[in-house]
Design a protein around this motif. Structure first.
Motif, PDB file in Angstrom:
ATOM      1  N   PHE A 232       0.883  -1.169   0.000  1.00  0.00           N
ATOM      2  CA  PHE A 232       0.000   0.000   0.000  1.00  0.00           C
ATOM      3  C   PHE A 232       0.917   1.214   0.000  1.00  0.00           C
ATOM      4  N   TYR A 233       0.773   2.102  -0.969  1.00  0.00           N
ATOM      5  CA  TYR A 233       1.670   3.249  -1.048  1.00  0.00           C
ATOM      6  C   TYR A 233       0.982   4.422  -1.722  1.00  0.00           C
ATOM      7  N   ARG A 234       1.611   5.584  -1.553  1.00  0.00           N
ATOM      8  CA  ARG A 234       1.042   6.840  -2.043  1.00  0.00           C
ATOM      9  C   ARG A 234       1.849   7.350  -3.228  1.00  0.00           C
ATOM     10  N   GLU A 235       1.168   7.897  -4.218  1.00  0.00           N
ATOM     11  CA  GLU A 235       1.809   8.558  -5.359  1.00  0.00           C
ATOM     12  C   GLU A 235       1.477  10.044  -5.318  1.00  0.00           C
ATOM     13  N   VAL A 236       2.534  10.869  -5.347  1.00  0.00           N
ATOM     14  CA  VAL A 236       2.379  12.307  -5.168  1.00  0.00           C
ATOM     15  C   VAL A 236       2.949  13.042  -6.372  1.00  0.00           C
ATOM     16  N   ASN A 237       2.248  14.041  -6.847  1.00  0.00           N
ATOM     17  CA  ASN A 237       2.781  14.894  -7.901  1.00  0.00           C
ATOM     18  C   ASN A 237       3.778  15.879  -7.293  1.00  0.00           C
ATOM     19  N   ASN A 275      -2.179  11.944   4.628  1.00  0.00           N
ATOM     20  CA  ASN A 275      -0.734  11.816   4.787  1.00  0.00           C
ATOM     21  C   ASN A 275      -0.331  10.399   5.196  1.00  0.00           C
ATOM     22  N   CYS A 276       0.375  10.289   6.293  1.00  0.00           N
ATOM     23  CA  CYS A 276       0.943   9.009   6.698  1.00  0.00           C
ATOM     24  C   CYS A 276      -0.148   8.007   7.064  1.00  0.00           C
ATOM     25  N   GLY A 287      -5.164   3.009   9.547  1.00  0.00           N
ATOM     26  CA  GLY A 287      -5.229   4.383  10.035  1.00  0.00           C
ATOM     27  C   GLY A 287      -4.496   5.320   9.103  1.00  0.00           C
ATOM     28  N   MET A 288      -5.000   6.568   8.965  1.00  0.00           N
ATOM     29  CA  MET A 288      -4.359   7.529   8.070  1.00  0.00           C
ATOM     30  C   MET A 288      -4.685   8.945   8.509  1.00  0.00           C
ATOM     31  N   ASP A 289      -3.688   9.827   8.411  1.00  0.00           N
ATOM     32  CA  ASP A 289      -3.906  11.247   8.652  1.00  0.00           C
ATOM     33  C   ASP A 289      -4.771  11.829   7.545  1.00  0.00           C
ATOM     34  N   VAL A 290      -5.799  12.561   7.914  1.00  0.00           N
ATOM     35  CA  VAL A 290      -6.632  13.262   6.934  1.00  0.00           C
ATOM     36  C   VAL A 290      -6.986  14.633   7.490  1.00  0.00           C
ATOM     37  N   GLY A 297      -5.347  17.998  12.543  1.00  0.00           N
ATOM     38  CA  GLY A 297      -4.962  16.858  13.356  1.00  0.00           C
ATOM     39  C   GLY A 297      -5.921  15.695  13.265  1.00  0.00           C
ATOM     40  N   SER A 298      -6.765  15.668  12.254  1.00  0.00           N
ATOM     41  CA  SER A 298      -7.737  14.578  12.132  1.00  0.00           C
ATOM     42  C   SER A 298      -7.060  13.284  11.705  1.00  0.00           C
ATOM     43  N   TYR A 299      -7.629  12.165  12.157  1.00  0.00           N
ATOM     44  CA  TYR A 299      -7.054  10.846  11.882  1.00  0.00           C
ATOM     45  C   TYR A 299      -8.197   9.852  11.748  1.00  0.00           C
ATOM     46  N   VAL A 300      -8.181   9.062  10.667  1.00  0.00           N
ATOM     47  CA  VAL A 300      -9.241   8.085  10.442  1.00  0.00           C
ATOM     48  C   VAL A 300      -8.720   6.694  10.789  1.00  0.00           C
ATOM     49  N   ILE A 301      -9.537   5.921  11.494  1.00  0.00           N
ATOM     50  CA  ILE A 301      -9.202   4.543  11.871  1.00  0.00           C
ATOM     51  C   ILE A 301     -10.392   3.670  11.493  1.00  0.00           C
TER      52      ILE A 301
END
Length: 837
Positions: A232-237, A275-276, A287-290, A297-301
């Protein structure tokens, strides 16, 4: 063609002529064939002879191999990929072999692959081979592999008469790269499991295959250890500043490394930053920073599933920890615990987070303040981690041990910036970070370990090998068996450091060893495979756009040369934060957000507004109003942009008025409406709104909302009404707040001249001209000064000011005003009798 003609001819001679022909036609054809057959037989014989001659001619490969002397020394061919002694995972799809040849005349290459123990060594003869021609293949991904019409492959009888150790392969190519087809690559992998395969390149001039010009060799093998998990990974412009402005271009992929190209995109088009991320050890908790609901400082779990939904019920905010302190939190680099029951993060943080000019390293990030706090999912409570909650230090990059008993994190002394003007801000501006950006101040982290003990914490202990070494140590990651820790080491700072390299130490600390898997530039964002045999990481060795790499790590902590996974990433995206997930490759198919609200689009609009992209900002504000027609800030910003940028005055005023209807005390909306009415020559109504704005004007980074700007416009509105004394009060305050503003000085000079205060007027006029010489163009100002001087009996000054006013009027084409000034000037001159010399 000739064979077909002969068959038809034979049928005629045999009396089996075509039944459609009548008797007369058959007789004519028979006579023609008596003439044709000898010639056909002759040409058929010639073709057979030519074919046999062609079959007997040596192939290009044979000519090159025959000319090759294994004992001779040849100019070198360098392999860029793979590196020597690379160990491939068994799931690896066909890589692209790439090389550079030191000989400019070499425009073709024989590629020979042999396997350990082969009896048919390069340069020997007598091998029995079969030949096949591969069809042209289309390009693949960002490796630029293109079809090659000369691609030919010859195999020994691998699967039948010869033993495994005798397999060889020979190929001829016309470009310096080679990607085996799938069948060929699978054969190579089978033959190279735990034994060496050797690739030899022989360069030659395609017009002279009988002479070898260059030679290069690389060896590799295939591991028995599978990777066994998807990524699982992120692609950023890039540059990163563009991604911050428009996060909707960031996307997340999920899939196995055996994918021939980039795996499926599972999450994209978020208009807010994500983010992370991290997963529990079994992969079931994600979990991921959103950014959500006005909280960075929001974080989804949530639970992992093929169809995942990120909903408000699954979102927490790190701002809830001691909210009464009034300190904002970003909460970056959070980590889900192995059992998925907790999350640890850095809160009460402040970070250097600024854009940089270089595309590859387009941001500088590291925290200078922060403590560790744990969120308990069952009790939904926040608690500091004792021993890692000292405000005298910055504590970041937390990671759990596999059993959840320890937390390892990066620590150093907290730092208070010299130029920090925004005391409560989470992210600092470039001006506030001058000592790092311009002065090169060092800032380094050490790794510390602390026991968790059910949240009781303990005494932090520096981790031997990753602390007190004069370097910056960060991003620790435990191996799944808890035996090792791999971390980043760089000269300074954290994240996107060109010199960052991966080191390994025993989990309890010890001598640090540099991984052999490091590339030449930036190695970071690493993650272990669940079986503990492979490490994935990001690197910029080949491109400004970060790519993924693999290295194998054995039971002794020894790693192998890096394996490029460039096929997993689009060429115009940087791949970062890769994480192996202990799930099947189809366990996550789609992640959808269900938390976006009007504020999310409002914030996206604000980013476009700040970056000077009004059209995109307008689109975002309209989306916000579609979700919530009562969004005051969206109405206000949209009204401002439509009125001032797009010149759509009626709709712009309507949105600004609606913002005030919804929030009558909104000082910024009052300011916008006041300036709009002033531009529409309605100074009285404008003054009312501008005065209301001043009464409760909040702090703002926008220049036109600063108190000095609002007082300037209010003074202008009052001056247009003839209320010069009131105008002077606000203009003087504006000058006090911003003494370097030429426009304010000049307007104040005009107002003071209107009041007959000549000396003050001249002083501010001089200040304005000193700041901006071209500003001195007001006919009215110099005409007023002339009249004031004349009234005071100061005729020389009156004449000079009148002459200046006359010149300005004529230059501006104001004939009527010029005539009036000229008439007064004649009066001044006629009444002026200078004393005789």
């Amino acid at each position: 063609m000739w064979a077909s003609a002969l068959r038809r001819t034979s049928s005629l001679l045999a009396g089996t002529a075509c039944p459609q022909l009548n008797g007369q036609c058959q007789r004519r054809v028979y006579r023609a064939c008596q003439i044709f057959v000898p010639f056909a037989a002759f040409f058929s014989t010639e073709l057979l002879l030519l074919s046999a001659a062609a079959a007997a001619a040596p192939s290009v490969e044979d000519q090159v191999l025959a000319a090759f002397d294994p004992q001779a020394s040849y100019p070198r061919i360098e392999f860029q990929n793979p590196l020597d002694e690379t160990l491939f995972p068994p799931e690896m799809p066909p890589p692209v072999f790439r090389w550079t040849d030191s000989q400019p005349n070499a425009d073709a290459w024989v590629v020979n692959v042999q396997f350990q123990g082969s009896s048919n060594r390069l340069g020997s003869s007598g091998s029995t081979a079969i030949e096949k021609t591969n069809s042209a293949r289309s390009s693949r991904g960002n490796e630029g592999q293109t079809s090659d019409p000369t691609f030919r492959t010859r195999f020994s009888e691998m699967d039948r008469s010869l033993p495994k150790s005798a397999a060889t392969l020979t190929t001829t190519l016309r470009r310096p790269q080679w990607m085996p087809d799938g069948e060929t690559w699978e054969t190579i992998k089978k033959r190279s499991i735990d034994q060496r395969a050797e690739v030899t390149l022989l360069g030659f001039d395609s017009t002279s295959p009988g002479r070898v010009l260059s030679r290069g060799t690389v060896t590799f093998s295939t591991s028995k250890d599978e990777v066994g998990a998807p990524l699982f990974y992120r692609e950023v412009n890039l540059p990163f500043e563009e991604a911050v402005k428009d996060p909707s271009n960031i996307r997340w992929r999920f899939g196995s490394i055996d994918s021939p190209g980039p795996p499926r995109i599972v999450l994209e088009k978020l208009p807010v930053c994500g983010n992370c991320h991290s997963f529990s050890r079994d992969g079931r908790v994600f979990g991921m920073d959103v950014d959500y609901a006005n909280s960075k400082g929001s974080y989804v779990i949530t639970q992992s599933a093929p169809q995942m939904t990120l909903a408000p019920k699954d979102i927490i905010t790190w701002d809830d920890y001691r909210r009464e302190d009034g300190e904002l939190t970003f909460g970056l680099l959070s980590q889900v615990s192995p059992d998925g029951k907790r999350v640890v993060s850095t809160v009460k943080d402040k970070s250097v987070f600024v854009p940089q000019p270089e595309l590859a390293f387009s941001q500088l990030f590291f925290p200078i303040k922060g403590i560790l706090v744990v969120f308990d999912r069952e009790t939904r409570t926040f608690a500091p981690l004792p021993g890692a909650d000292d405000p005298a230090y910055v504590q970041s990059n937390p990671v759990w041990s596999p059993d959840g008993r320890d937390v390892v994190f990066a620590r150093t002394k907290a730092y208070d910036m010299k130029n920090t003007t925004g005391q409560g801000k989470v992210l600092l501006t470039p001006d506030e970070c001058k000592e790092f950006l311009k002065d090169g101040k060092p800032f380094r982290f050490d790794l510390y370990r602390i026991p968790y003990q059910g949240g009781k914490g303990g005494k932090p202990e520096p981790l031997e090998g990753a602390s007190k070494n004069g370097r910056s140590n960060y991003f620790p990651r435990y191996s799944p068996d808890g035996q090792w820790i791999v971390f980043c080491r760089a000269a300074n700072y954290m994240l996107l450091q060109p010199d960052s390299e991966l080191y390994i130490i025993p989990a309890r600390g010890g001598q640090a060893r540099r991984l052999r898997g490091n590339t030449s530039r930036m190695n970071s964002w690493h993650s272990w495979s669940p079986n503990g045999r492979w490490l994935v990481f990001s690197s910029k060795a080949n491109s400004p756009y970060t790519q993924l790499f693999l290295t194998h790590i054995d039971e002794h902590g020894e790693s192998t040369p890096p394996v490029s996974l460039a096929h997993l990433t689009a060429p115009d995206r940087a791949a970062n934060i890769p994480e192996f997930v202990n799930l099947s490759s189809d366990a996550i198919v789609k992640i959808q957000e269900r938390f976006l609200d009007d504020y999310s689009f409002e914030r996206a609009g604000n980013e476009f507004y700040r970056s000077g992209e009004p059209d995109r900002a307008i689109g975002s504000y309209r989306r916000a109003l579609e979700l919530n027609p009562k969004n005051v800030n969206a109405h206000k910003r949209l009204g401002f942009l439509l009125f001032n940028i797009k010149q759509e005055f009626q709709e712009g005023l309507a949105h600004t008025a609606e913002a005030l209807r919804l929030d009558p005390k909104n000082s910024l909306a009052h300011c916008d409406l006041g300036m709009a009415l002033l531009s529409q020559n309605q100074p009285e109504q404008a003054a009312g709104h501008l005065r209301a704005a001043i009464e409760s004007l909040p702090l703002s980074t926008d220049a036109h909302y600063k108190p000095q700007a609002v007082r300037f416009y209010l003074g202008k509105a009052l001056a247009q009404q003839g209320r010069l004394a009131d105008a002077a009060v606000h203009l003087k305050e504006s000058v006090r707040l911003d003494a370097a503003n030429a426009e304010v000085h000049y307007l104040l000079a005009l107002v003071l001249a209107g009041q007959g205060l000549v000396e003050d007027s001249v002083r501010h006029q001089a200040s304005a001209v000193a700041l901006k010489p071209e500003i001195d163009s007001s006919v009215v100002l110099h005409d007023l000064l002339s009249a004031n001087y004349a009234k005071a009996g100061r005729m020389p000054e009156a004449i000079r000011s009148a002459q200046h006013a006359l010149q300005l009027a004529r230059t501006a084409g104001k004939k009527d005003m010029a005539e009036r000034i000229a008439a007064r000037l004649r009066i001044y001159e006629s009444n002026f009798n200078p004393a005789p010399r």
